[in-house]
Design an enzyme around this catalytic site. Structure first.
Site, PDB file in Angstrom:
ATOM      1  N   ARG A  49       0.735  -1.327   0.044  1.00 19.34           N
ATOM      2  CA  ARG A  49      -0.131   0.236  -0.038  1.00 19.34           C
ATOM      3  C   ARG A  49       0.845   1.164  -0.112  1.00 19.34           C
ATOM      4  O   ARG A  49       1.888   1.380   0.584  1.00 19.34           O
ATOM      5  CB  ARG A  49      -0.944  -0.002   1.140  1.00 19.34           C
ATOM      6  CG  ARG A  49      -1.692  -1.288   1.521  1.00 19.34           C
ATOM      7  CD  ARG A  49      -2.438  -1.408   2.761  1.00 19.34           C
ATOM      8  NE  ARG A  49      -3.095  -2.344   2.905  1.00 19.34           N
ATOM      9  CZ  ARG A  49      -3.746  -2.759   4.112  1.00 19.34           C
ATOM     10  NH1 ARG A  49      -3.382  -1.938   5.018  1.00 19.34           N
ATOM     11  NH2 ARG A  49      -4.570  -3.924   4.211  1.00 19.34           N
ATOM     12  N   ASP A  51       0.841   5.375   0.417  1.00 18.31           N
ATOM     13  CA  ASP A  51       0.262   6.620   1.107  1.00 18.31           C
ATOM     14  C   ASP A  51      -0.377   7.586   0.081  1.00 18.31           C
ATOM     15  O   ASP A  51       0.003   7.549  -0.873  1.00 18.31           O
ATOM     16  CB  ASP A  51       1.310   7.326   2.226  1.00 18.31           C
ATOM     17  CG  ASP A  51       1.719   6.533   3.052  1.00 18.31           C
ATOM     18  OD1 ASP A  51       0.964   5.376   3.609  1.00 18.31           O
ATOM     19  OD2 ASP A  51       2.676   6.548   3.680  1.00 18.31           O
ATOM     20  N   ARG A 196       9.437   7.571   4.458  1.00 14.32           N
ATOM     21  CA  ARG A 196       9.348   8.852   4.837  1.00 14.32           C
ATOM     22  C   ARG A 196       9.783   9.068   6.102  1.00 14.32           C
ATOM     23  O   ARG A 196      10.452  10.313   6.153  1.00 14.32           O
ATOM     24  CB  ARG A 196       7.956   9.361   4.676  1.00 14.32           C
ATOM     25  CG  ARG A 196       7.229   9.259   3.310  1.00 14.32           C
ATOM     26  CD  ARG A 196       5.880   9.321   3.350  1.00 14.32           C
ATOM     27  NE  ARG A 196       5.419  10.432   3.641  1.00 14.32           N
ATOM     28  CZ  ARG A 196       4.168  10.873   4.201  1.00 14.32           C
ATOM     29  NH1 ARG A 196       3.154   9.591   4.185  1.00 14.32           N
ATOM     30  NH2 ARG A 196       3.824  11.955   4.833  1.00 14.32           N
TER      31      ARG A 196
END
Length: 265
Positions: A49, A51, A196
């Site tokens: 997945r 973001d 991130r």
């Protein structure tokens, strides 16, 4: 039958990969297009997945269907039903034991960071940005400390649902091309926001807020609250998902994002 797809997308205007009640996710858009071609409800399973705001050069999904269609229908037919910022690059029929997530060996992410005093204009949404000068060598030293198997609790989102924070980073390279810094990370898997959060900590080290050894302190401390804020999703790309050779997935180059093409230095 089970079908495997490789797709790319610009995540700028979507609320991430995973399906949402408001149907704003890439999964929602893809499943609708597939269902129109299959003439039945299609649910896809993804390799990972992404973001909101994160892009993909090489996302992998599989789905099961009773509809018999030529492979061209799963590529050109589905692309005709998709918006311009999502595209199927490749498709094939696979055996039922193939799984987009569990059959994967490695994920690769690229992060493109524009390091200049002024914010981007033309590349907005496609690159991250930091205005202060960053020292590449310090970030490279810190990045090397993350290689190998570690507990990445300090680098995961609070809402991360992974059962274990243990991950293995096999490659972490940081290079500068003029005003653009390219982070290249590969691991067996990544936790939610892990890339991130790594970028955010590397930026703190690169601007001189902490020494490179601080990265080791974060690993050992296991406390997300002590780490830097999560960095912007804008420059993050899922660049490749690798599988055993038996599945014969294509080896697309990620070099369309080579900095010399994006920027006139």
């Amino acid at each position: 039958m089970r079908i495997c797809l490789v797709l790319e997308y610009d995540g700028s205007r979507y609320c991430g990969w995973q399906s949402q009640p408001q149907s704003c996710a890439i999964q929602d858009i893809l499943e609708l297009a597939l269902s129109l071609i299959a003439q039945e409800k299609i649910h896809v399973t993804t390799a990972g997945r992404t973001d909101a705001g994160v892009h993909a050069l090489y996302q992998v999904v599989h789905f099961d269907t009773e509809s018999k269609r030529p492979i061209s229908a799963w590529i050109r037919g589905v692309n005709a039903k998709l918006p311009n910022d999502i595209a199927i690059r490749w498709a094939t029929e696979v055996l039922s034991d193939f799984h987009a997530r569990y059959s994967a060996l490695e994920r690769r992410y690229l992060y493109l960071l524009l390091n200049q005093p002024t914010r981007p204009g033309l590349q907005v949404g496609k690159v991250g940005w930091f205005h202060q000068a960053l020292i590449l060598e310090k970030m490279q030293i810190a990045g090397n400390l993350l290689l190998g198997e570690h507990d990445f609790s300090s680098f995961r989102a609070a809402e991360c649902q992974a059962k274990s924070p243990i991950r293995t980073i096999t490659h972490l390279q940081i290079q500068r091309y003029g005003n653009l810094i390219v982070f290249d990370l590969r691991a067996n898997a990544f936790l939610q926001h892990m890339v991130r959060n790594i970028i955010g900590n590397l930026v703190y080290i690169g601007k001189g807020k902490y020494p490179p050894e601080w990265m080791q302190d974060l690993l050992q401390g296991g406390n997300r609250m002590l780490a830097a804020p999560t960095f912007s999703p804008a420059g993050l790309y899922l660049a490749k998902v690798s599988y055993p050779d038996q599945w014969a997935l294509p080896d697309f180059s990620v070099m369309p994002l080579v900095p010399e093409i994006l920027y006139n230095q």
